[in-house]
Design a protein around this motif. Structure first.
Motif, PDB file in Angstrom:
ATOM      1  N   SER A 165     -34.180 -25.777  52.491  1.00 33.73           N
ATOM      2  CA  SER A 165     -35.485 -25.669  53.141  1.00 33.73           C
ATOM      3  C   SER A 165     -35.472 -26.576  54.360  1.00 33.73           C
ATOM      4  O   SER A 165     -35.167 -27.769  54.249  1.00 33.73           O
ATOM      5  CB  SER A 165     -36.597 -26.078  52.171  1.00 33.73           C
ATOM      6  OG  SER A 165     -37.880 -25.811  52.714  1.00 33.73           O
ATOM      7  N   LYS A 209     -40.541 -24.860  45.113  1.00 34.23           N
ATOM      8  CA  LYS A 209     -40.257 -23.453  45.427  1.00 34.23           C
ATOM      9  C   LYS A 209     -38.767 -23.162  45.296  1.00 34.23           C
ATOM     10  O   LYS A 209     -38.375 -22.124  44.736  1.00 34.23           O
ATOM     11  CB  LYS A 209     -40.744 -23.113  46.839  1.00 34.23           C
ATOM     12  CG  LYS A 209     -40.541 -21.655  47.239  1.00 34.23           C
ATOM     13  CD  LYS A 209     -41.201 -21.355  48.566  1.00 34.23           C
ATOM     14  CE  LYS A 209     -41.082 -19.872  48.932  1.00 34.23           C
ATOM     15  NZ  LYS A 209     -39.712 -19.513  49.335  1.00 34.23           N
ATOM     16  N   ASN A 225     -36.688 -20.749  42.178  1.00 32.46           N
ATOM     17  CA  ASN A 225     -36.031 -19.521  42.623  1.00 32.46           C
ATOM     18  C   ASN A 225     -34.674 -19.408  41.929  1.00 32.46           C
ATOM     19  O   ASN A 225     -33.784 -20.227  42.139  1.00 32.46           O
ATOM     20  CB  ASN A 225     -35.853 -19.551  44.150  1.00 32.46           C
ATOM     21  CG  ASN A 225     -35.423 -18.209  44.703  1.00 32.46           C
ATOM     22  OD1 ASN A 225     -34.585 -17.520  44.125  1.00 32.46           O
ATOM     23  ND2 ASN A 225     -36.003 -17.828  45.833  1.00 32.46           N
ATOM     24  N   ASP A 256     -35.266 -21.357  53.688  1.00 32.81           N
ATOM     25  CA  ASP A 256     -36.696 -21.413  54.001  1.00 32.81           C
ATOM     26  C   ASP A 256     -36.908 -22.289  55.233  1.00 32.81           C
ATOM     27  O   ASP A 256     -36.255 -23.322  55.393  1.00 32.81           O
ATOM     28  CB  ASP A 256     -37.487 -22.016  52.831  1.00 32.81           C
ATOM     29  CG  ASP A 256     -37.545 -21.112  51.621  1.00 32.81           C
ATOM     30  OD1 ASP A 256     -37.395 -19.890  51.787  1.00 32.81           O
ATOM     31  OD2 ASP A 256     -37.727 -21.644  50.503  1.00 32.81           O
ATOM     32  N   TYR A 316     -40.182 -24.005  57.506  1.00 30.52           N
ATOM     33  CA  TYR A 316     -41.631 -24.211  57.578  1.00 30.52           C
ATOM     34  C   TYR A 316     -41.990 -25.215  58.666  1.00 30.52           C
ATOM     35  O   TYR A 316     -41.390 -26.293  58.765  1.00 30.52           O
ATOM     36  CB  TYR A 316     -42.167 -24.737  56.245  1.00 30.52           C
ATOM     37  CG  TYR A 316     -41.959 -23.782  55.096  1.00 30.52           C
ATOM     38  CD1 TYR A 316     -42.713 -22.617  54.997  1.00 30.52           C
ATOM     39  CD2 TYR A 316     -40.989 -24.033  54.130  1.00 30.52           C
ATOM     40  CE1 TYR A 316     -42.515 -21.725  53.953  1.00 30.52           C
ATOM     41  CE2 TYR A 316     -40.791 -23.157  53.078  1.00 30.52           C
ATOM     42  CZ  TYR A 316     -41.556 -22.000  52.994  1.00 30.52           C
ATOM     43  OH  TYR A 316     -41.351 -21.115  51.961  1.00 30.52           O
ATOM     44  N   ARG A 360     -47.265 -20.045  57.637  1.00 35.34           N
ATOM     45  CA  ARG A 360     -46.250 -19.721  56.629  1.00 35.34           C
ATOM     46  C   ARG A 360     -46.277 -20.734  55.485  1.00 35.34           C
ATOM     47  O   ARG A 360     -46.193 -20.350  54.309  1.00 35.34           O
ATOM     48  CB  ARG A 360     -44.857 -19.663  57.259  1.00 35.34           C
ATOM     49  CG  ARG A 360     -43.760 -19.288  56.255  1.00 35.34           C
ATOM     50  CD  ARG A 360     -42.382 -19.291  56.897  1.00 35.34           C
ATOM     51  NE  ARG A 360     -42.241 -18.225  57.881  1.00 35.34           N
ATOM     52  CZ  ARG A 360     -41.121 -18.025  58.589  1.00 35.34           C
ATOM     53  NH1 ARG A 360     -40.080 -18.828  58.431  1.00 35.34           N
ATOM     54  NH2 ARG A 360     -41.053 -17.038  59.464  1.00 35.34           N
ATOM     55  N   GLU A 410     -48.815 -22.461  54.531  1.00 36.04           N
ATOM     56  CA  GLU A 410     -50.040 -22.224  53.757  1.00 36.04           C
ATOM     57  C   GLU A 410     -49.878 -21.025  52.835  1.00 36.04           C
ATOM     58  O   GLU A 410     -50.282 -21.065  51.659  1.00 36.04           O
ATOM     59  CB  GLU A 410     -51.224 -22.020  54.691  1.00 36.04           C
ATOM     60  CG  GLU A 410     -52.536 -21.867  53.947  1.00 36.04           C
ATOM     61  CD  GLU A 410     -53.740 -21.822  54.867  1.00 36.04           C
ATOM     62  OE1 GLU A 410     -54.876 -21.753  54.346  1.00 36.04           O
ATOM     63  OE2 GLU A 410     -53.563 -21.860  56.102  1.00 36.04           O
ATOM     64  N   ASN A 411     -49.250 -19.962  53.330  1.00 35.49           N
ATOM     65  CA  ASN A 411     -49.114 -18.735  52.539  1.00 35.49           C
ATOM     66  C   ASN A 411     -48.079 -18.872  51.428  1.00 35.49           C
ATOM     67  O   ASN A 411     -48.284 -18.392  50.312  1.00 35.49           O
ATOM     68  CB  ASN A 411     -48.748 -17.563  53.453  1.00 35.49           C
ATOM     69  CG  ASN A 411     -49.865 -17.197  54.405  1.00 35.49           C
ATOM     70  OD1 ASN A 411     -51.035 -17.428  54.122  1.00 35.49           O
ATOM     71  ND2 ASN A 411     -49.512 -16.642  55.556  1.00 35.49           N
ATOM     72  N   GLU A 412     -46.950 -19.515  51.719  1.00 36.33           N
ATOM     73  CA  GLU A 412     -45.839 -19.535  50.768  1.00 36.33           C
ATOM     74  C   GLU A 412     -45.802 -20.799  49.906  1.00 36.33           C
ATOM     75  O   GLU A 412     -45.362 -20.744  48.761  1.00 36.33           O
ATOM     76  CB  GLU A 412     -44.511 -19.379  51.513  1.00 36.33           C
ATOM     77  CG  GLU A 412     -44.385 -18.040  52.227  1.00 36.33           C
ATOM     78  CD  GLU A 412     -43.024 -17.829  52.878  1.00 36.33           C
ATOM     79  OE1 GLU A 412     -42.083 -18.599  52.581  1.00 36.33           O
ATOM     80  OE2 GLU A 412     -42.892 -16.883  53.676  1.00 36.33           O
ATOM     81  N   LEU A 413     -46.232 -21.914  50.456  1.00 36.01           N
ATOM     82  CA  LEU A 413     -46.216 -23.167  49.704  1.00 36.01           C
ATOM     83  C   LEU A 413     -47.597 -23.565  49.192  1.00 36.01           C
ATOM     84  O   LEU A 413     -47.719 -24.533  48.441  1.00 36.01           O
ATOM     85  CB  LEU A 413     -45.673 -24.307  50.575  1.00 36.01           C
ATOM     86  CG  LEU A 413     -44.271 -24.152  51.157  1.00 36.01           C
ATOM     87  CD1 LEU A 413     -43.916 -25.374  51.998  1.00 36.01           C
ATOM     88  CD2 LEU A 413     -43.241 -23.939  50.045  1.00 36.01           C
ATOM     89  N   LYS A 414     -48.617 -22.823  49.627  1.00 38.35           N
ATOM     90  CA  LYS A 414     -50.008 -23.187  49.310  1.00 38.35           C
ATOM     91  C   LYS A 414     -50.321 -24.593  49.815  1.00 38.35           C
ATOM     92  O   LYS A 414     -51.040 -25.363  49.185  1.00 38.35           O
ATOM     93  CB  LYS A 414     -50.281 -23.082  47.806  1.00 38.35           C
ATOM     94  CG  LYS A 414     -49.837 -21.772  47.184  1.00 38.35           C
ATOM     95  CD  LYS A 414     -50.396 -20.556  47.911  1.00 38.35           C
ATOM     96  CE  LYS A 414     -49.886 -19.254  47.310  1.00 38.35           C
ATOM     97  NZ  LYS A 414     -50.288 -18.087  48.151  1.00 38.35           N
TER      98      LYS A 414
END
Length: 345
Positions: A172, A248, A252, A260, A262, A308, A310-314
Motif C-alpha cells: 500500500s 485491508k 485480502n 493499493d 491512497y 478513494r 474514504e470509499n475503500e478504507l472508510k
C-alpha cells in the motif's frame, strides 16, 4: 500479530504506533534516533499502557535487521524510515538517496527471502510534482518531482510496484499531504532537530520566542495571497489511515499482487498565511513573519482528492485546521519543559 514499524519514534511513526497498539497489534520499532528522541518511547507507553519492542539502529545495517526478523514473527511493515526535508535534500542529495533507498531495499530483501507480504510505504504528494489540475487524485500523472526528497519517494514507489508484481506481494502506497498537530494527550508530536524545515513547528517556535520571525518562502506565487498552498492534515487522522490500510491488506487472501494507492489529505488547500492566521486565532498568539525569496524545490499549489481512501478504507480526515494547530501549540509548550528539547534547538 507483529508489525515492524521503521522510524517508529518519529513524528508520523509514533502516532501510528499508538494507533496500532490501540488496535491490539504487537509493534516492533526500528529507529536510529537521527530524527527522534528516546523519551517518545516512554510517552507511547503512557498513552497506550503498552510498550512496543524497540531496536535502536540504522536500517542500512543489514545484519542487525536480519536479527530482528529472526527474533519476531513479523507479518507486515509500515516504513517511515527516511530523511524528509525538501530543502535539505537539495543540498545533500547523495545522503538522501543512500538513506531513503538503501534502507528500503534491505527491508524488501528480508521480505523476499522470508516470504512476507503486507508492506505499507510512507510516500508523499511530492511524487506528483506540480500537477496541472487540482485537486490531485491517485490517477493524476506523476511528474519529475521538484526535490531530491520527492525523487526518493517516487523511486521507492517504483521499487515496491516491481516487488509486488515479481513476488506477488501486497503493498500500500500512502501519499501524504502535509501532516500537522500533536496527539490529544500532548505526549507525542513533531520534534524537529535544530531549525525546523516544516511550516507549523517554525510557527510554534516563533510564537514561543525561540525564533525571531517566521520566514515565509515567497509571496509572489499565483495564489490569492501570493503564498504557497498545501493540504494540512491532522497527524492522528493520518495515523488512523495506516491502520485501515494495513487491515485491508491483511484481510485480502488473494495470491496475486496487490498495489493499493491512497492520497491522505483533507481535500482543502490552505496558504501559508491561512495557516498563520488560523494559528493566531486558535491560540490567541501573534506570529511575527518576514517574506523571503522562494525556496528551491517548493511547488505552488497542492491539495488532495482523498475520495478513494474514504470509499475503500472508510477513512476521512475529520479534524479542523484550527484544532490541529491548537494541539501543535500545546505540544510546543510541553516541549519547552523538557531538558532534551532545550538542548536541541
Amino acid at each position: 500479530m507483529a508489525i515492524l514499524v521503521t522510524g517508529g519514534l518519529g513524528y508520523i511513526g509514533s502516532h501510528t504506533v499508538v494507533e496500532l497498539l490501540n488496535n491490539n497489534f504487537d509493534v516492533i520499532i526500528v529507529d536510529d534516533l537521527s530524527n527522534s528522541e528516546k523519551f517518545i518511547l516512554n510517552n507511547i507507553e503512557e498513552i497506550t499502557g503498552k510498550k512496543p519492542t524497540f531496536y535502536p539502529f540504522d536500517l542500512k545495517r543489514k545484519e542487525l535487521l536480519a536479527q530482528v526478523f529472526d527474533a519476531h514473527p513479523i507479518e507486515g511493515c509500515i516504513n517511515f524510515a527516511a530523511f524528509k526535508a525538501v530543502g535539505e535534500s537539495q543540498l545533500k542529495p547523495i545522503d538522501y538517496y543512500e538513506n531513503n533507498l538503501f534502507s528500503l531495499i534491505n527491508i524488501l530483501q528480508e521480505f523476499k527471502s522470508r516470504n512476507i507480504s503486507n508492506f505499507i510505504f510512507s510516500s508523499s504528494c511530492t511524487v506528483y510534482g506540480q500537477a496541472d489540475t487540482m485537486p490531485i487524485n491517485e490517477d493524476t500523472p506523476l511528474k519529475a518531482p521538484e526535490s531530491v526528497y520527492g525523487k526518493t519517494k517516487q523511486m521507492g514507489e517504483e521499487m515496491l510496484r516491481d516487488f509486488a508484481k515479481a513476488y506477488r506481494r501486497k503493498v500500500s502506497l500512502l501519499r501524504y499531504f502535509n501532516p500537522i498537530g500533536a496527539h490529544p494527550s500532548i505526549k507525542i508530536g513533531e520534534l524537529p532537530a535544530g531549525i525546523p524545515n516544516n511550516l507549523v513547528p517554525y510557527v510554534t517556535q516563533t510564537a514561543a520566542g525561540i525564533r525571531e520571525k517566521l520566514s515565509i518562502w515567497g509571496n509572489d506565487y499565483p495564489t490569492e495571497d501570493g503564498t504557497a498552498i498545501r493540504d494540512y492534515v491532522y497527524v492522528v487522522d493520518l495515523a488512523k489511515a495506516h491502520v485501515a490500510a494495513l487491515e485491508k491488506l491483511l484481510n485480502n487472501d488473494s495470491d496475486e499482487a496487490i498495489i493499493d494507492i491512497y492520497n491522505l489529505g483533507t481535500g482543502k488547500g490552505s496558504s501559508v498565511l491561512d495557516v498563520v492566521n488560523a494559528f493566531e486565532i486558535a491560540n490567541n498568539v501573534k506570529v511575527p513573519y518576514q517574506i523571503c525569496d522562494r525556496r528551491e524545490g517548493d511547488i505552488t499549489v497542492v491539495y488532495a482528492n482523498a475520495d478513494r481512501a474514504e470509499n475503500e478504507l472508510k477513512w476521512k480526515s475529520e479534524t479542523s485546521l484550527q484544532e490541529a494547530l491548537r494541539t501543535a501549540w500545546e505540544w510546543q509548550k510541553y516541549l519547552e519543559s523538557r531538558i532534551e528539547y532545550s538542548k536541541s534547538i
